[in-house]
Each structure stands twice: as structure tokens, then as C-alpha cells.
Design an enzyme around this catalytic site. Sequence first.
Site, PDB file in Angstrom:
ATOM      1  N   PHE A   1      -4.724   8.746   2.691  1.00  0.00           N
ATOM      2  CA  PHE A   1      -5.201   7.654   1.829  1.00  0.00           C
ATOM      3  C   PHE A   1      -6.399   6.989   2.497  1.00  0.00           C
ATOM      4  O   PHE A   1      -6.805   7.372   3.605  1.00  0.00           O
ATOM      5  CB  PHE A   1      -4.064   6.647   1.569  1.00  0.00           C
ATOM      6  N   GLY A   2      -6.929   5.986   1.828  1.00  0.00           N
ATOM      7  CA  GLY A   2      -7.997   5.167   2.412  1.00  0.00           C
ATOM      8  C   GLY A   2      -9.163   6.001   2.944  1.00  0.00           C
ATOM      9  O   GLY A   2      -9.716   6.843   2.240  1.00  0.00           O
TER      10      GLY A   2
ATOM     11  N   ASP B   1      -0.891  -4.099   9.899  1.00  0.00           N
ATOM     12  CA  ASP B   1      -2.252  -4.417   9.493  1.00  0.00           C
ATOM     13  C   ASP B   1      -3.153  -3.430  10.216  1.00  0.00           C
ATOM     14  O   ASP B   1      -3.006  -3.209  11.415  1.00  0.00           O
ATOM     15  CB  ASP B   1      -2.656  -5.853   9.801  1.00  0.00           C
ATOM     16  N   SER B   2      -4.042  -2.824   9.464  1.00  0.00           N
ATOM     17  CA  SER B   2      -4.799  -1.719  10.036  1.00  0.00           C
ATOM     18  C   SER B   2      -6.187  -1.685   9.439  1.00  0.00           C
ATOM     19  O   SER B   2      -6.514  -2.429   8.520  1.00  0.00           O
ATOM     20  CB  SER B   2      -4.056  -0.409   9.783  1.00  0.00           C
TER      21      SER B   2
ATOM     22  N   ASN C   1       0.857  -1.188   0.000  1.00  0.00           N
ATOM     23  CA  ASN C   1       0.000   0.000   0.000  1.00  0.00           C
ATOM     24  C   ASN C   1       0.898   1.245   0.000  1.00  0.00           C
ATOM     25  O   ASN C   1       1.630   1.479   0.964  1.00  0.00           O
ATOM     26  CB  ASN C   1      -0.878  -0.060   1.262  1.00  0.00           C
TER      27      ASN C   1
ATOM     28  N   GLY D   1       0.357   4.410   0.358  1.00  0.00           N
ATOM     29  CA  GLY D   1       0.092   5.379   1.428  1.00  0.00           C
ATOM     30  C   GLY D   1       0.752   4.958   2.720  1.00  0.00           C
ATOM     31  O   GLY D   1       1.423   5.740   3.410  1.00  0.00           O
TER      32      GLY D   1
HETATM   33  P1  ITT Z   1      -0.774  -4.212   2.845  1.00  0.00           P
HETATM   34  O1  ITT Z   1      -1.543  -5.395   3.378  1.00  0.00           O
HETATM   35  O2  ITT Z   1       0.054  -4.521   1.650  1.00  0.00           O
HETATM   36  O3  ITT Z   1      -0.004  -3.518   3.918  1.00  0.00           O
HETATM   37  P2  ITT Z   1      -3.416  -3.099   2.584  1.00  0.00           P
HETATM   38  O4  ITT Z   1      -3.941  -1.780   2.096  1.00  0.00           O
HETATM   39  O5  ITT Z   1      -4.057  -4.334   2.023  1.00  0.00           O
HETATM   40  O6  ITT Z   1      -1.843  -3.114   2.328  1.00  0.00           O
HETATM   41  P3  ITT Z   1      -4.484  -3.713   5.192  1.00  0.00           P
HETATM   42  O7  ITT Z   1      -4.915  -5.070   4.828  1.00  0.00           O
HETATM   43  O8  ITT Z   1      -3.859  -3.489   6.534  1.00  0.00           O
HETATM   44  O9  ITT Z   1      -3.460  -3.111   4.150  1.00  0.00           O
HETATM   45  O10 ITT Z   1      -5.742  -2.755   5.034  1.00  0.00           O
HETATM   46  C1  ITT Z   1      -5.850  -1.590   5.766  1.00  0.00           C
HETATM   47  C2  ITT Z   1      -6.849  -0.670   5.109  1.00  0.00           C
HETATM   48  O11 ITT Z   1      -7.403   0.170   6.145  1.00  0.00           O
HETATM   49  C3  ITT Z   1      -6.149   0.275   4.146  1.00  0.00           C
HETATM   50  O12 ITT Z   1      -6.221  -0.205   2.841  1.00  0.00           O
HETATM   51  C4  ITT Z   1      -6.928   1.565   4.341  1.00  0.00           C
HETATM   52  O13 ITT Z   1      -8.030   1.579   3.527  1.00  0.00           O
HETATM   53  C5  ITT Z   1      -7.406   1.504   5.773  1.00  0.00           C
HETATM   54  N1  ITT Z   1      -6.469   2.272   6.576  1.00  0.00           N
HETATM   55  C6  ITT Z   1      -5.490   1.821   7.392  1.00  0.00           C
HETATM   56  N2  ITT Z   1      -4.776   2.828   7.899  1.00  0.00           N
HETATM   57  C7  ITT Z   1      -5.318   3.950   7.400  1.00  0.00           C
HETATM   58  C8  ITT Z   1      -5.005   5.311   7.525  1.00  0.00           C
HETATM   59  O14 ITT Z   1      -3.981   5.723   8.234  1.00  0.00           O
HETATM   60  N3  ITT Z   1      -5.758   6.169   6.873  1.00  0.00           N
HETATM   61  C9  ITT Z   1      -6.802   5.786   6.100  1.00  0.00           C
HETATM   62  N4  ITT Z   1      -7.146   4.524   5.907  1.00  0.00           N
HETATM   63  C10 ITT Z   1      -6.404   3.605   6.553  1.00  0.00           C
END
Ligand code: ITT
Length: 211
Positions: free
Chosen positions: A160-161, A74-75, A15, A17
Site C-alpha cells: 500500500f501507500g 504512526d509511520s 488504514n 493496509g
Molecule cells: P492510521 O492513522 O489510521 O493508522 P494513516 O494511513 O493515516 O492510518 P499514518 O498517519 O501513520 O497512518 O500515515 C502513514 C502513511 O505513510 C500511510 O498512509 C502510507 O502512505 C505511508 N506508509 C506507512 N507505512 C507504509 C508502508 O509499509 N508501505 C507504504 N507506505 C507506508
Amino acid sequence: MHRKLEGRIVIATHNPGKLAEMRELLAPYGVEAVSAGELGLGEPEETGDTFEANARIKAIAAAQAARLPAFADDSGIVVDALDGAPGIYSARWAGETKDFNAAMARVERLLAERGATTPDKRRAHFVSALCVAWPDGDLEQVEARVDGTLVWPPRGTAGFGYDPMFLPDGHARTFGEMTSIEKHGMPPLGLGLSHRARAFVKLAEICLERR
Ligand code: ITT
């Protein structure tokens, strides 16, 4: 005694961001960070049912594949009125095309269906679980959250997100309206506000040394 993270490490995220934020957080610690993308590492399936389990899956997969210590996050966003959804499925709600406008609209539609129109009914928190895995199997894990309310329409284009709809408690601007320093910068420049910054403070205490 905790093991220190030093030398060359891999940031186990795809990701962009998150990668930018993790690089900025690591910058004062003199480690040489390469990303999973730069090393051409694949994305493991996130089969865990907690943030902690999925962070561990990502860190271990990258540490094994790169033969380097790996740092994973993971978030997600946990919405009270939606019984904790999207939670660990936050990325998956954006679909294959990673359309977070659609994901935010889905959250808003569900909130509206539940009559969650006032701030007290729109409580949410972001969670960040961080994991460092060494190729020999050692692990460190920490987790933190930041609480706030969800606004609609989304505000701001930074971050992002789900950032544009998240208003952290005690602040008048969403994460989408904040600079990167405001969102996750550390004192003296920032407040270490975000979930990821808060988790990183815990991780830095146990396994990083300022250089
Ligand atoms: P990786 O697994 O490759 O790290 P991912 O985007 O799939 O990338 P996650 O499975 O942890 O990661 O999904 C976390 C989602 O939660 C992420 O795509 C965002 O949409 C949201 N998220 C997490 N942290 C955030 C933040 O600081 N600001 C906005 N959205 C966030």
C-alpha cells in the site's frame, strides 16, 4: 518489568493496509485483535510533530474509547533530498481521496526539480513508531526504520501507500513487488525487513508472549 499484552486488544488504525500487516504480525501471540473500524471508533487528530507523538495520540484515544489495550502505528516515508518530507505528513500528501499514485508523483516531481536522478540522491527511509496504551494509562513505545532508494516509475501492485517506489537496500524488488512474507514476515519465513516488522520485533520482546 514490562506489562504483557494479552486477551482482547484494539488495533488503532483506519488504514486497511496497515491493519492487515498488524494483524499478521500479532497472529503468533494469541491476542484477540479487533480493529478501530470494527468498534466504530473515530480518528483522533494527529497533532504531534513526531511519529512517536502521533502513535501515542492514536493508541491513547483508542484505549480510552474502547476500554481495551490499544496498539497503534504512526509511520511514513522520509526522503533525504526533500529535507525529510513527506515524513509525518505521508498520509496527508495523498489527500482526502487517499490517492497514493498522486502522492508518489508529487515526491517524484520534487525530486526531479532538485535534480535527484541518480540512486545516491534518492535515499529515503520508512519509519514506524508503534505504541501500546492500556486504558489505565500505561504505555510502551518503540520505533524502527528501513533504508532504501526511490525508483521511478513505481513498480508492483502489492502492499500500500508508497511501497511501489521504495527499493529496500540489498534487494532488487520494491516493497510493491514483494509478497507480504517478504515485506514484513518474520523468520524463518521472512527476514523481518520492513520498518513495521523491525519495530514490532522490539515491541514483541518487551510486551508479547508467543502462544
Ligand atoms: P492510521 O492513522 O489510521 O493508522 P494513516 O494511513 O493515516 O492510518 P499514518 O498517519 O501513520 O497512518 O500515515 C502513514 C502513511 O505513510 C500511510 O498512509 C502510507 O502512505 C505511508 N506508509 C506507512 N507505512 C507504509 C508502508 O509499509 N508501505 C507504504 N507506505 C507506508
